[in-house]
Write an enzyme that holds these catalytic residues in place. Structure first.
Site, mmCIF file in Angstrom:
data_model
loop_
_atom_site.group_PDB
_atom_site.id
_atom_site.type_symbol
_atom_site.label_atom_id
_atom_site.label_comp_id
_atom_site.label_asym_id
_atom_site.label_seq_id
_atom_site.Cartn_x
_atom_site.Cartn_y
_atom_site.Cartn_z
ATOM 1 C CB THR A 79 4.151 11.075 43.272
ATOM 2 O OG1 THR A 79 5.228 10.138 43.362
ATOM 3 C CG2 THR A 79 2.823 10.391 43.551
ATOM 4 C CG ASN A 81 9.278 11.271 44.456
ATOM 5 O OD1 ASN A 81 8.221 11.180 43.820
ATOM 6 N ND2 ASN A 81 9.790 10.261 45.114
ATOM 7 C CD GLU A 133 6.125 9.748 46.803
ATOM 8 O OE1 GLU A 133 5.530 9.342 45.790
ATOM 9 O OE2 GLU A 133 6.557 8.971 47.664
HETATM 10 P P1 ADP Z 1 9.661 9.142 40.583
HETATM 11 O O1 ADP Z 1 9.772 7.920 41.433
HETATM 12 O O2 ADP Z 1 10.947 9.503 39.917
HETATM 13 O O3 ADP Z 1 9.023 10.275 41.324
HETATM 14 P P2 ADP Z 1 7.151 8.678 39.229
HETATM 15 O O4 ADP Z 1 6.821 7.407 38.538
HETATM 16 O O5 ADP Z 1 6.481 8.980 40.535
HETATM 17 O O6 ADP Z 1 8.702 8.731 39.364
HETATM 18 O O7 ADP Z 1 6.868 9.823 38.201
HETATM 19 C C1 ADP Z 1 6.987 11.164 38.616
HETATM 20 C C2 ADP Z 1 7.461 12.097 37.525
HETATM 21 O O8 ADP Z 1 6.544 12.058 36.422
HETATM 22 C C3 ADP Z 1 7.444 13.530 38.003
HETATM 23 O O9 ADP Z 1 8.667 13.893 38.604
HETATM 24 C C4 ADP Z 1 7.181 14.306 36.731
HETATM 25 O O10 ADP Z 1 8.397 14.550 36.077
HETATM 26 C C5 ADP Z 1 6.319 13.366 35.916
HETATM 27 N N1 ADP Z 1 4.846 13.596 35.991
HETATM 28 C C6 ADP Z 1 4.029 13.485 34.915
HETATM 29 N N2 ADP Z 1 2.768 13.712 35.247
HETATM 30 C C7 ADP Z 1 2.717 13.969 36.569
HETATM 31 C C8 ADP Z 1 1.648 14.276 37.480
HETATM 32 N N3 ADP Z 1 0.383 14.348 37.075
HETATM 33 N N4 ADP Z 1 1.973 14.498 38.779
HETATM 34 C C9 ADP Z 1 3.251 14.421 39.181
HETATM 35 N N5 ADP Z 1 4.286 14.125 38.376
HETATM 36 C C10 ADP Z 1 4.054 13.894 37.066
HETATM 37 N N1 RBF Z 2 1.861 4.639 49.725
HETATM 38 C C1 RBF Z 2 1.577 3.740 50.681
HETATM 39 O O1 RBF Z 2 2.358 2.859 50.940
HETATM 40 N N2 RBF Z 2 0.419 3.808 51.406
HETATM 41 C C2 RBF Z 2 -0.520 4.757 51.177
HETATM 42 O O2 RBF Z 2 -1.548 4.768 51.866
HETATM 43 C C3 RBF Z 2 -0.269 5.702 50.131
HETATM 44 N N3 RBF Z 2 -1.186 6.641 49.820
HETATM 45 C C4 RBF Z 2 -0.931 7.537 48.813
HETATM 46 C C5 RBF Z 2 -1.884 8.506 48.485
HETATM 47 C C6 RBF Z 2 -1.640 9.421 47.477
HETATM 48 C C7 RBF Z 2 -2.694 10.446 47.136
HETATM 49 C C8 RBF Z 2 -0.415 9.367 46.748
HETATM 50 C C9 RBF Z 2 -0.148 10.342 45.648
HETATM 51 C C10 RBF Z 2 0.532 8.418 47.067
HETATM 52 C C11 RBF Z 2 0.301 7.495 48.098
HETATM 53 N N4 RBF Z 2 1.241 6.521 48.437
HETATM 54 C C12 RBF Z 2 0.968 5.619 49.428
HETATM 55 C C13 RBF Z 2 2.604 6.596 47.887
HETATM 56 C C14 RBF Z 2 2.915 5.649 46.752
HETATM 57 O O3 RBF Z 2 3.283 4.400 47.276
HETATM 58 C C15 RBF Z 2 4.091 6.279 45.986
HETATM 59 O O4 RBF Z 2 3.673 7.489 45.427
HETATM 60 C C16 RBF Z 2 4.631 5.379 44.914
HETATM 61 O O5 RBF Z 2 5.210 4.243 45.496
HETATM 62 C C17 RBF Z 2 5.649 6.087 44.041
HETATM 63 O O6 RBF Z 2 6.703 6.612 44.808
HETATM 64 MG MG MG Z 3 7.207 9.929 42.462
#
Ligand code: ADP
Ligand code: RBF
Ligand code: MG
Length: 218
Positions: A79, A81, A133
């Site tokens: 995701t 952020n 996110e």
């Molecule tokens: P963080 O906790 O740093 O957000 P994540 O494990 O959620 O780490 O990974 C997010 C990062 O991965 C994004 O900031 C982006 O650089 C990259 N990324 C790659 N593919 C995707 C995607 N489909 N959607 C969102 N972010 C993506």
């Molecule tokens: N985190 C939760 O704790 N509960 C949720 O119901 C939840 N739903 C999510 C739904 C979507 C579509 C996405 C993209 C994320 C969701 N998350 C939820 C957040 C998730 O815990 C978080 O993206 C990861 O921990 C990485 O930061």
């Molecule tokens: Mg993220």
């Protein structure tokens, strides 16, 4: 709250059904929530569903920052952020209503992607800071769609780049899942629902999609 950990849930646009563990008795049960049914609201979020829908769409422009890195590693669902300090939004950050949503997003000069969006405190993990996110979804024909460990979209890293995001529709409240498997299962279903709604709600979606593709302010 009435329930502690959500084991599973099922929802249609008008009914949410939770299997939950009762806080006092420690027993599992099934709980159905009707939006109009004020007596059986397990969380404040539920009460506010109607209110939230009236605030949408919400547009945002922000830099992508680093989070805890859990999305990709723990869940196989990265995701992007958003940075609350550089966030431009059609609503102040503090007032953004928590929940899971569908919409569209674009990074830098790339194409517009469908996005499943989480706004809130990730209650499964218990974050102290609210985060916004979006998970960007590639079309099912795109090989990057199957690249993550859970067969979801894995694009390149785009930290520090600008994200344009529109939050169009409310899917469900964020929930404290019992285990990561349940969380992943719920997010996968949100992704499918997002794709369906992005294609189905054409009129509502097209104006917002155009805004994401443009360089207009929020
Ligand atoms: P963080 O906790 O740093 O957000 P994540 O494990 O959620 O780490 O990974 C997010 C990062 O991965 C994004 O900031 C982006 O650089 C990259 N990324 C790659 N593919 C995707 C995607 N489909 N959607 C969102 N972010 C993506
Ligand atoms: N985190 C939760 O704790 N509960 C949720 O119901 C939840 N739903 C999510 C739904 C979507 C579509 C996405 C993209 C994320 C969701 N998350 C939820 C957040 C998730 O815990 C978080 O993206 C990861 O921990 C990485 O930061
Ligand atoms: Mg993220």
């Amino acid at each position: 709250p009435l329930w502690k950990k959500v084991i599973s849930f099922h929802h249609t646009s008008f009914r949410l059904q939770f299997k939950y563990v009762h806080e006092e008795r420690g027993k599992a049960g099934l709980f159905t929530v009707e939006p109009k049914d004020r007596q059986h609201q397990p969380t404040a979020t539920m009460v506010e569903v109607d209110k939230i829908r009236k605030m949408l769409p919400i547009r945002m422009i922000s830099k992508v920052v680093r989070g805890f890195g859990r999305g990709s590693k723990d869940l196989g669902i990265p995701t992007a952020n958003l940075d609350r300090d550089s966030l431009e939004s059609s609503m102040p950050f503090e007032n953004l209503p928590t929940g899971i949503y569908w919409g569209f997003a674009r990074i830098g000069e790339d194409q517009v992607y469908k996005a499943a969006i989480s706004i809130g405190y990730n209650p499964t993990y218990g974050n102290e800071q609210k985060t916004v996110e979006p998970h960007l979804i590639a079309p099912s024909s795109d090989p990057r769609r199957h690249a993550s460990s859970t067969q979801e979209t894995l694009l390149q890293d785009f930290y520090d780049q600008t994200c344009r995001l529109t939050v169009i529709g409310y899917l469900r409240p964020e929930l404290p899942f019992e285990g990561l498997e349940k969380l992943v299962e719920a997010i996968k279903s949100d992704i499918l629902e997002t794709e369906r709604l992005c294609d189905e709600c054409k009129e509502q979606a097209s104006k917002e999609k155009d805004w994401v593709a443009s360089s207009s302010s929020v």
